[in-house]
Design an enzyme around this catalytic site. Structure first.
Site, PDB file in Angstrom:
ATOM      1  N   HIS A 128      10.663  31.755 -25.593  1.00 27.57           N
ATOM      2  CA  HIS A 128      10.044  30.805 -26.520  1.00 27.57           C
ATOM      3  C   HIS A 128      10.994  30.343 -27.618  1.00 27.57           C
ATOM      4  O   HIS A 128      10.840  29.239 -28.134  1.00 27.57           O
ATOM      5  CB  HIS A 128       8.751  31.370 -27.106  1.00 27.57           C
ATOM      6  CG  HIS A 128       7.654  31.369 -26.095  1.00 27.57           C
ATOM      7  ND1 HIS A 128       7.023  30.215 -25.689  1.00 27.57           N
ATOM      8  CD2 HIS A 128       7.123  32.374 -25.361  1.00 27.57           C
ATOM      9  CE1 HIS A 128       6.134  30.508 -24.763  1.00 27.57           C
ATOM     10  NE2 HIS A 128       6.174  31.806 -24.542  1.00 27.57           N
ATOM     11  N   GLU A 129      11.965  31.157 -27.949  1.00 27.67           N
ATOM     12  CA  GLU A 129      12.908  30.761 -28.993  1.00 27.67           C
ATOM     13  C   GLU A 129      13.966  29.785 -28.474  1.00 27.67           C
ATOM     14  O   GLU A 129      14.329  28.842 -29.158  1.00 27.67           O
ATOM     15  CB  GLU A 129      13.590  31.988 -29.604  1.00 27.67           C
ATOM     16  CG  GLU A 129      12.672  32.822 -30.479  1.00 27.67           C
ATOM     17  CD  GLU A 129      12.315  32.167 -31.796  1.00 27.67           C
ATOM     18  OE1 GLU A 129      12.544  30.955 -32.000  1.00 27.67           O
ATOM     19  OE2 GLU A 129      11.779  32.869 -32.662  1.00 27.67           O
TER      20      GLU A 129
END
Length: 186
Positions: A39-40
């Protein structure tokens, strides 16, 4: 809502072996670190955000340096520094949230937004008669209230306004992706 990544049995990312090396330092399943990285940065070690976060684990420059990375970290350095940062956050929250599964939510929100806003939300939850050690429906709700002047100007709030949807959504995304990774790669 968000779209879960497509995963097939076997490898989640090219960095699985690094997640497997560093996750035990946290007492975490390695797939939680993989979920954060997905997600980052979508597993891009060269990713840079508009806010200035960079690398596989999207650390802000100050945090990256504090926890041992240079301005152009390798994937391993990024994971190692993120692990140290998460360990720091877990120690901070272990004094405030005793239940481990709840504490992970506070740690993840702090990883995304910084612990100051999350501590504010905990103080605000307490002030409003909510449970200050439960994330869902309590501290997460108090954090969302920090978008309103009536709440972010209260005495118990030290860090002011917060774009709170991002950390609340971040926690949900990480935990949802972690559940997916566990179900596909057991």
């Amino acid at each position: 809502t968000f779209t879960l990544p497509k995963v097939s049995p076997g490898a989640i990312s090219p960095y699985d072996s690094l997640f497997q090396i560093y996750a035990p330092e946290l007492g975490w399943d390695w797939r939680m670190l993989a979920s954060i990285a997905y997600h980052e940065s979508h597993f891009n070690p060269n990713a840079q955000s508009w806010r200035g976060a960079y690398g596989l684990m999207q650390l802000m420059p100050q945090a990256a340096i504090r926890f041992g990375c240079t301005s152009t970290p390798s994937a391993e350095c990024s994971i190692q520094a993120a692990t140290k940062y998460i360990k720091y956050l877990n120690t901070l929250w272990s004094k405030r949230v005793f239940n481990e599964s709840e504490r992970i939510k506070f740690v993840l929100a702090s990883y995304n937004m910084g612990q100051g806003h999350i501590i504010d939300a905990q103080n605000l939850a307490r002030e409003l008669g909510m449970k200050d050690t439960l994330w869902d429906g309590n501290v997460a709700e108090a954090l969302l209230l920090k978008q309103q002047e009536k709440y972010y100007t209260m005495k118990c709030v030290k860090h002011g306004y917060c774009n709170a949807r991002e950390p609340v959504t971040f926690v949900r995304k990480i935990l949802g992706t972690f559940d997916l990774y566990r179900s596909v790669n057991d």
